[in-house]
Design an enzyme around this catalytic site. Sequence first.
Site, PDB file in Angstrom:
ATOM      1  N   GLU A 130      46.138  60.678  63.120  1.00 15.62           N
ATOM      2  CA  GLU A 130      46.472  61.721  62.227  1.00 15.62           C
ATOM      3  C   GLU A 130      47.313  62.530  62.898  1.00 15.62           C
ATOM      4  O   GLU A 130      47.631  62.888  63.677  1.00 15.62           O
ATOM      5  CB  GLU A 130      45.072  62.375  62.863  1.00 15.62           C
ATOM      6  N   ASP A 175      42.072  62.870  67.489  1.00 19.77           N
ATOM      7  CA  ASP A 175      42.433  64.393  68.738  1.00 19.77           C
ATOM      8  C   ASP A 175      40.233  64.638  68.931  1.00 19.77           C
ATOM      9  O   ASP A 175      40.019  64.199  68.243  1.00 19.77           O
ATOM     10  CB  ASP A 175      42.777  66.013  68.275  1.00 19.77           C
ATOM     11  N   ASP A 219      38.757  66.756  69.450  1.00 22.54           N
ATOM     12  CA  ASP A 219      38.473  68.077  69.513  1.00 22.54           C
ATOM     13  C   ASP A 219      37.876  68.205  68.299  1.00 22.54           C
ATOM     14  O   ASP A 219      37.577  66.878  67.349  1.00 22.54           O
ATOM     15  CB  ASP A 219      39.512  69.188  69.422  1.00 22.54           C
ATOM     16  N   ASP A 245      39.073  68.810  64.562  1.00 19.54           N
ATOM     17  CA  ASP A 245      40.023  68.784  63.910  1.00 19.54           C
ATOM     18  C   ASP A 245      39.937  67.041  63.570  1.00 19.54           C
ATOM     19  O   ASP A 245      39.473  66.292  62.303  1.00 19.54           O
ATOM     20  CB  ASP A 245      40.907  69.182  64.047  1.00 19.54           C
TER      21      ASP A 245
END
Length: 645
Positions: free
Chosen positions: A438, A511, A513, A515
């Site tokens: 991403e 990532d 996290d 998102d």
Amino acid sequence: MAEPVQNLNQSNQEYDGSQIQVLEGLEAVRKRPGMYIGSTGPRGLHHLVYEIVDNAIDEALAGYCDHIEVTIKPDNIMEVVDNGRGIPVGIQPKLGIPAVTVVFTVLHAGGKFGGDNSGYKVAGGLHGVGASVVNALSEWLTVEVHTEGKVHAQRFQRGTEDAPLAPAGDSARRGTVVRWKADAEIFEETDYDYETLLTRLREQAFLNAGVRITLTDERPGREQTISMMYEGGIKSFVEHIHKRRSLTVLHEPIVYFMAQSGDSCAEVALQYNDSYNELLLSFANNIHTPDGGTHEQGFKTAMTRAFNDFGRAKGYIKDKDENLQGNDVREGMTAIISVKLTDAQFEGQTKAKLGNTEMRGLVESLVYEKLKEYFEENPAAAKAIYDKALSAARAREAAKKARELVRRKTVMESNRMPGKLTDCRERDPALTEIYIVEGDSAGGTAKQGRDSNIQAILPLWGKMLNVEKARLDKVYGNEKLMPVVTALGCGIGDEMDLSKLRYHKVFIMSDADVDGSHICTLLLTFFFRFMRPLLEAGHVYVAQPPLYKLQKGKDVRYAFSDEEMARLSQEMGEPRISRYKGLGEMNAEQLWETTMDPANRVIVQISVDDAELADETFTILMGDKVEPRREFIETNAKYVKNLDI
Ligand code: 1YM
């Protein structure tokens, strides 16, 4: 009854032969546990419970038992109790030892070794055979048989009897009690998961209407209990699935039929909801058949034929219209098929497919006749269901047009790969990997850090389509997903051809996290819905970048979890700790070392073993009802990242 048993201890020469055979048999199970229970991970551990419960369910199917109690005791000791006849304690003539001892010590003893004991044929075909496997893989196991006012008990360690079966007092009840402690020498971990057991036991309660199944957790701090009994059987199953996924149903009542023919019987329950997904769960003798088989084939043929015949007769489908196809009539359908038969034949590598040909005809004629009847008697429901199927057919047409458009474009562009794809040099797909990343910046780092021989990088950009609500026609136009489809090269949906897959390892790298986990979920949803064979063949992986970097002087180490971080920081003694917020914070060399280097990286292979659970997870995460999603994320927060479907 226990009398002759006293002569059977191992010092007795006469019985050496059979005794040795017994030991050899169970030794084989301990040597290669995977062959018998699939794995020595959590799945295998829970399988032990299912094997024992299956025997109790068989007893319920035979009509002698209506309550099964499953208890997780402190220290992960399992207990299963039924109120059936009790496993026979009499001497089994061939081996000269009590039947119950045979059941727990002879591999594949199953039951029901013919002769006088075979009055009731094994339902699952494999049932009863599992008890000795559970025994072999347990540190210890005890069985108690309550019958005719007495208890008989026997204890084993790692499959070997401590002492022969012996009377152990009086009892006012009837039934079998089995307790065991899974062997920590065999299993990677021995902690049972309540939810996993609950899902499976609830399924059994649905499939065996009227049987009460109780699950209790007695482990300190985790105490809970639930008792399940569904008079509605598989109809309740359909209702439960729709409620759990907060799906809006299109009609009432639930469609339900059942037919009996000789010793066989077939039951079907189904209902439509406003989603685009089909959920068809089939069972033969209470055993899930994820690979389908004759009962599913009969069902599908009958559905398509009944929809077209009745639709034309009633004018839902006009003369000029094309026929509805199978996928049209099953869009948004939740259906359970449950058949029971003697001598069930399970085929295929995983024995997950029903082979008995007589089932095809039985289910087909049942569904064809009764579905038309249902439509006649419930015109409002029929209207809602036909609206759904016809709109699915229109969407299919639209998808075909979109696909042709894309294909023409592709031909014009002479099979060009997406502009953002940085390909690898190797051309043999079996050796290559693609990292779907991403964001452009992380994509850039990955590009520098990769092994350009075998690793390709595809950065994703643009707004993601919410695939839960999309049909194929939308996917074909989506600027974010099309590059993935093109790069993988194997097509999607019905047209998929895995032999054209350009990389045998497909990594999602995002990532660590919220998102990142969202992107990961979306891509997996997409693969699940439109490229499922990719998951089934084990091509999809999630890369695991580290969460922390620990540094003390020149000593640099990475931690992939909070626990690991705590451990390492103790070991290294007050190092400098930095938390990675995203892939972009790592330089190319670090990314290679920690996440992409095949020799070092931590990866998670994504499977669709439990497609039902995955489907549910995706639906809850992606669906438009906020409340269930919030609840799911709250209870599963720590798992969301791994998406261990
Ligand atoms: C908690 C686990 O195993 N119950 C159970 C098992 C059997 C019977 C009853 C049973 C079967 C039959 C006759 C028969 C089994 N018996 C055998 C075997 N609960 C649990 N309850 N009488 C009792 O099938 O004819 C295998 S399983 F082989 F000994 F008959």
